[in-house]
Design an enzyme around this catalytic site. Structure first.
Site, short mmCIF file in Angstrom:
data_model
loop_
_atom_site.label_atom_id
_atom_site.label_comp_id
_atom_site.label_asym_id
_atom_site.label_seq_id
_atom_site.Cartn_x
_atom_site.Cartn_y
_atom_site.Cartn_z
N ASN A 35 0.84 -1.21 0.00
CA ASN A 35 0.00 0.00 0.00
C ASN A 35 0.87 1.26 0.00
N PHE A 80 4.66 -0.69 12.00
CA PHE A 80 3.45 -0.16 11.37
C PHE A 80 2.83 -1.15 10.39
N LYS A 84 -5.24 -2.46 6.83
CA LYS A 84 -6.01 -1.59 7.73
C LYS A 84 -7.44 -1.27 7.27
N SER A 124 -4.89 0.95 17.77
CA SER A 124 -5.98 1.82 17.33
C SER A 124 -7.00 1.99 18.44
N TYR A 149 -10.32 -6.56 11.37
CA TYR A 149 -9.18 -5.63 11.49
C TYR A 149 -8.97 -5.26 12.96
N LYS A 153 -5.81 -5.98 15.91
CA LYS A 153 -5.14 -4.98 16.77
C LYS A 153 -5.21 -5.44 18.24
N TYR A 177 -3.93 4.95 18.13
CA TYR A 177 -4.22 6.16 17.36
C TYR A 177 -5.72 6.35 17.25
N PHE A 178 -6.12 7.63 17.21
CA PHE A 178 -7.51 7.95 16.91
C PHE A 178 -7.62 8.11 15.39
N ASN A 179 -8.06 9.22 14.83
CA ASN A 179 -8.24 9.28 13.36
C ASN A 179 -7.16 10.13 12.70
N ASN A 199 -12.66 5.94 4.32
CA ASN A 199 -12.55 6.90 5.41
C ASN A 199 -12.90 8.31 4.94
P1 NAD Z 1 -0.46 2.23 5.31
O1 NAD Z 1 -1.18 1.16 4.58
O2 NAD Z 1 -0.28 3.54 4.64
O3 NAD Z 1 0.98 1.71 5.77
C1 NAD Z 1 1.24 0.36 6.06
C2 NAD Z 1 2.49 -0.05 5.29
O4 NAD Z 1 2.80 -1.41 5.60
C3 NAD Z 1 2.30 0.03 3.78
O5 NAD Z 1 3.36 0.78 3.21
C4 NAD Z 1 2.31 -1.42 3.33
O6 NAD Z 1 2.87 -1.55 2.03
C5 NAD Z 1 3.15 -2.09 4.41
N1 NAD Z 1 2.86 -3.51 4.63
C6 NAD Z 1 1.65 -4.11 4.83
N2 NAD Z 1 1.82 -5.42 5.02
C7 NAD Z 1 3.15 -5.67 4.97
C8 NAD Z 1 3.95 -6.85 5.11
N3 NAD Z 1 3.40 -8.05 5.30
N4 NAD Z 1 5.29 -6.74 4.99
C9 NAD Z 1 5.88 -5.54 4.77
N5 NAD Z 1 5.17 -4.40 4.62
C10 NAD Z 1 3.82 -4.47 4.73
O7 NAD Z 1 -1.21 2.43 6.71
P2 NAD Z 1 -1.06 3.57 7.80
O8 NAD Z 1 -2.30 4.40 7.76
O9 NAD Z 1 0.25 4.22 7.68
O10 NAD Z 1 -1.13 2.70 9.12
C11 NAD Z 1 0.04 2.21 9.75
C12 NAD Z 1 -0.35 1.36 10.93
O11 NAD Z 1 -1.15 2.12 11.82
C13 NAD Z 1 -1.19 0.12 10.56
O12 NAD Z 1 -0.80 -0.95 11.39
C14 NAD Z 1 -2.60 0.56 10.89
O13 NAD Z 1 -3.43 -0.52 11.20
C15 NAD Z 1 -2.36 1.44 12.10
N6 NAD Z 1 -3.44 2.41 12.29
C16 NAD Z 1 -3.80 3.24 11.26
C17 NAD Z 1 -4.84 4.14 11.42
C18 NAD Z 1 -5.26 5.03 10.28
O14 NAD Z 1 -6.36 5.57 10.34
N7 NAD Z 1 -4.45 5.24 9.26
C19 NAD Z 1 -5.53 4.22 12.65
C20 NAD Z 1 -5.13 3.38 13.69
C21 NAD Z 1 -4.09 2.47 13.50
C1 UD1 Z 2 -12.48 3.63 11.22
C2 UD1 Z 2 -12.22 2.40 12.08
C3 UD1 Z 2 -10.91 2.50 12.79
C4 UD1 Z 2 -9.80 2.90 11.87
C5 UD1 Z 2 -10.20 4.19 11.15
C6 UD1 Z 2 -9.15 4.69 10.22
C7 UD1 Z 2 -14.05 1.19 13.19
C8 UD1 Z 2 -15.04 1.19 14.30
N1 UD1 Z 2 -13.28 2.28 13.08
O1 UD1 Z 2 -12.72 4.73 12.08
O2 UD1 Z 2 -10.59 1.27 13.36
O3 UD1 Z 2 -8.61 3.07 12.61
O4 UD1 Z 2 -11.38 3.93 10.42
O5 UD1 Z 2 -8.84 3.74 9.24
O6 UD1 Z 2 -13.98 0.26 12.46
N2 UD1 Z 2 -18.09 9.12 7.27
C9 UD1 Z 2 -19.05 9.64 6.40
N3 UD1 Z 2 -18.89 9.43 5.06
C10 UD1 Z 2 -17.83 8.73 4.54
C11 UD1 Z 2 -16.86 8.21 5.43
C12 UD1 Z 2 -17.03 8.41 6.80
O7 UD1 Z 2 -20.01 10.28 6.83
O8 UD1 Z 2 -17.76 8.56 3.30
C13 UD1 Z 2 -18.23 9.37 8.72
C14 UD1 Z 2 -18.35 8.12 9.58
O9 UD1 Z 2 -19.68 7.74 9.71
C15 UD1 Z 2 -17.71 8.59 10.89
C16 UD1 Z 2 -16.65 9.60 10.45
O10 UD1 Z 2 -17.04 10.01 9.14
O11 UD1 Z 2 -18.66 9.26 11.68
C17 UD1 Z 2 -15.25 9.03 10.40
O12 UD1 Z 2 -15.25 7.82 9.62
P1 UD1 Z 2 -13.91 7.09 9.17
O13 UD1 Z 2 -12.98 8.09 8.57
O14 UD1 Z 2 -14.30 5.92 8.32
O15 UD1 Z 2 -13.24 6.60 10.52
P2 UD1 Z 2 -13.87 5.76 11.74
O16 UD1 Z 2 -15.09 5.06 11.33
O17 UD1 Z 2 -13.92 6.66 12.92
#
Ligand code: NAD
Ligand code: UD1
Length: 334
Positions: A35, A80, A84, A124, A149, A153, A177-179, A199
């Site tokens: 990704n 990381f 996700k 998360s 997912y 975690k 992490y939150f959002n 998202n």
């Molecule tokens: P991302 O997809 O941008 O980054 C993940 C990276 O890991 C990517 O570059 C992907 O290519 C690499 N990867 C996946 N599987 C792999 C494997 N088997 N071997 C080697 N590389 C691999 O995601 P992100 O948003 O940067 O998230 C990073 C971490 O934080 C994840 O574990 C995710 O679950 C966690 N997290 C993300 C969010 C969010 O909203 N982005 C929220 C809470 C937690």
């Molecule tokens: C979700 C995941 C969380 C993950 C995060 C980021 C759950 C319960 N939460 O969070 O684990 O870390 O994504 O990947 O599974 N919304 C709209 N329209 C859209 C998209 C979203 O209205 O097209 C609203 C949703 O209803 C929510 C808010 O925007 O109220 C945020 O949504 P989103 O960005 O998807 O994140 P979460 O659902 O909070």
């Protein structure tokens, strides 16, 4: 200090690598490009002046991970790498359990073998489940997660806790992490939405760029100030800085299990985000109110006071910064 960053070319990983390099760390990245794209390495160099060493390898390939530990003296790891996408995880749970769990266990096994016992894991807010209060503090503990997912975690947190219990030489950081949204202010790195995003911010970006016609706002009858869902959005650069603080904590305090919420402690609704995006970027975002999305909660945000007290970290950037920087990155992608 030499830190191995798994998934270091991804969204949060790349921003953290920038902060690590700027704080004097020697960074090695492992990423399988599932990704992400290799040119992120050049962007990191453009920002910091230093090119991190990158291994394009998969955590599922245990031999290759071992080779990296053989070739390099690694002091600590930030993990990381993982899949996700919540919706996809419901359709393909085995894919998620395999990549996220097996990848992590492979990594931990090799770390143990090479006596590298400091790790920070990307967790998360989803691990809290639905605790029934909007402000999530670490003292609530893990709740019932609602999708594969989220289960990965929660399970990985449990694995790491068990590992610490079995050998309390480990230093383990669980960061919830939150959002995360936003992008580096240079506009060189950010989150590249592929396909139709799930998202909120990636979806808004595609509406802003004209690729999608309108945003579907999932419900306006929630128990929140304007009826739309409220979340805690955190700028990815603040998150990157938080990882440096967490690593410093592990280095200073030694063995232990350290759990921190990383959020801004502020709740913003879907419409707050839309309006702020429109205002700071001077762009109209078309939207329609549609049905609620199954599984969504009405409102939650972080209590991050533990991170502030113990790490000296607090999110600094505003929702305006997040909206401006996300769009600045997106504009440069065309
Ligand atoms: P991302 O997809 O941008 O980054 C993940 C990276 O890991 C990517 O570059 C992907 O290519 C690499 N990867 C996946 N599987 C792999 C494997 N088997 N071997 C080697 N590389 C691999 O995601 P992100 O948003 O940067 O998230 C990073 C971490 O934080 C994840 O574990 C995710 O679950 C966690 N997290 C993300 C969010 C969010 O909203 N982005 C929220 C809470 C937690
Ligand atoms: C979700 C995941 C969380 C993950 C995060 C980021 C759950 C319960 N939460 O969070 O684990 O870390 O994504 O990947 O599974 N919304 C709209 N329209 C859209 C998209 C979203 O209205 O097209 C609203 C949703 O209803 C929510 C808010 O925007 O109220 C945020 O949504 P989103 O960005 O998807 O994140 P979460 O659902 O909070």
């Amino acid at each position: 200090m030499r830190v191995l960053v798994t998934g270091g070319l991804g969204f949060i990983g790349s921003h953290t690598v920038v902060e690590l390099i700027q704080n004097g760390y020697d960074v090695i990245i492992i990423d399988n490009l599932y990704n992400s794209e290799l040119d992120v390495k050049d962007k990191i160099k453009d920002i910091t002046g230093i090119e991190p060493k990158v291994y394009i390898k998969d955590l599922l390939d245990k031999k290759e991970i071992e080779n990296i530990f053989k070739e390099n003296k690694i002091d600590e790891v930030i993990h990381f790498a993982g899949y996700k996408a919540v919706g996809e995880s419901c359709k393909e749970p085995l894919k998620y359990y395999n990549n996220n769990l097996v990848g992590t266990i492979n990594l931990l096994d090799i770390m143990k073998k090479y006596n590298v016992k400091k790790i920070i894991f990307s967790s998360s807010a989803t691990v809290y489940g639905n605790p029934g209060v909007p402000k999530y503090s670490e003292s609530l503990g893990r709740g019932k997660t609602t999708n594969p997912y989220g289960n990965t975690k929660s399970m990985i947190e449990q694995i790491l806790e068990d590992l610490y219990k079995s050998d309390n030489i480990w230093s383990i950081g669980l960061l919830r992490y939150f959002n995360p949204i936003g992008a580096h202010e240079s506009g060189l790195i950010g989150e590249k939405p592929v396909g139709i995003p799930n998202n909120l911010m990636p979806y808004i970006l595609k509406v802003a760029s004209g690729e999608l016609e309108y945003l579907r706002v999932f419900g306006n009858d929630y128990n929140t100030h304007d009826g739309t869902g409220v979340r805690d959005y955190i700028h990815v650069v603040d998150l990157g800085k938080g990882h440096v603080k967490a690593l410093e904590k592990l280095e200073k305090s030694g063995p232990g299990l350290y759990i921190y919420n990383f959020g801004s402690e502020k709740g913003y609704s879907v419409l707050d985000l839309v309006k702020t995006f429109e205002k700071v970027n001077n762009i109209n975002i078309n939207y329609k109110i549609v049905e609620r999305r199954p599984g969504d909660l009405d409102e939650y945000y972080a209590d991050s006071s533990k991170a502030e007290k113990e790490l000296g970290w607090k999110a600094e950037k505003t929702l305006e910064d997040m909206c401006r920087d996300s769009w600045n990155f997106m504009k440069k992608q065309k």
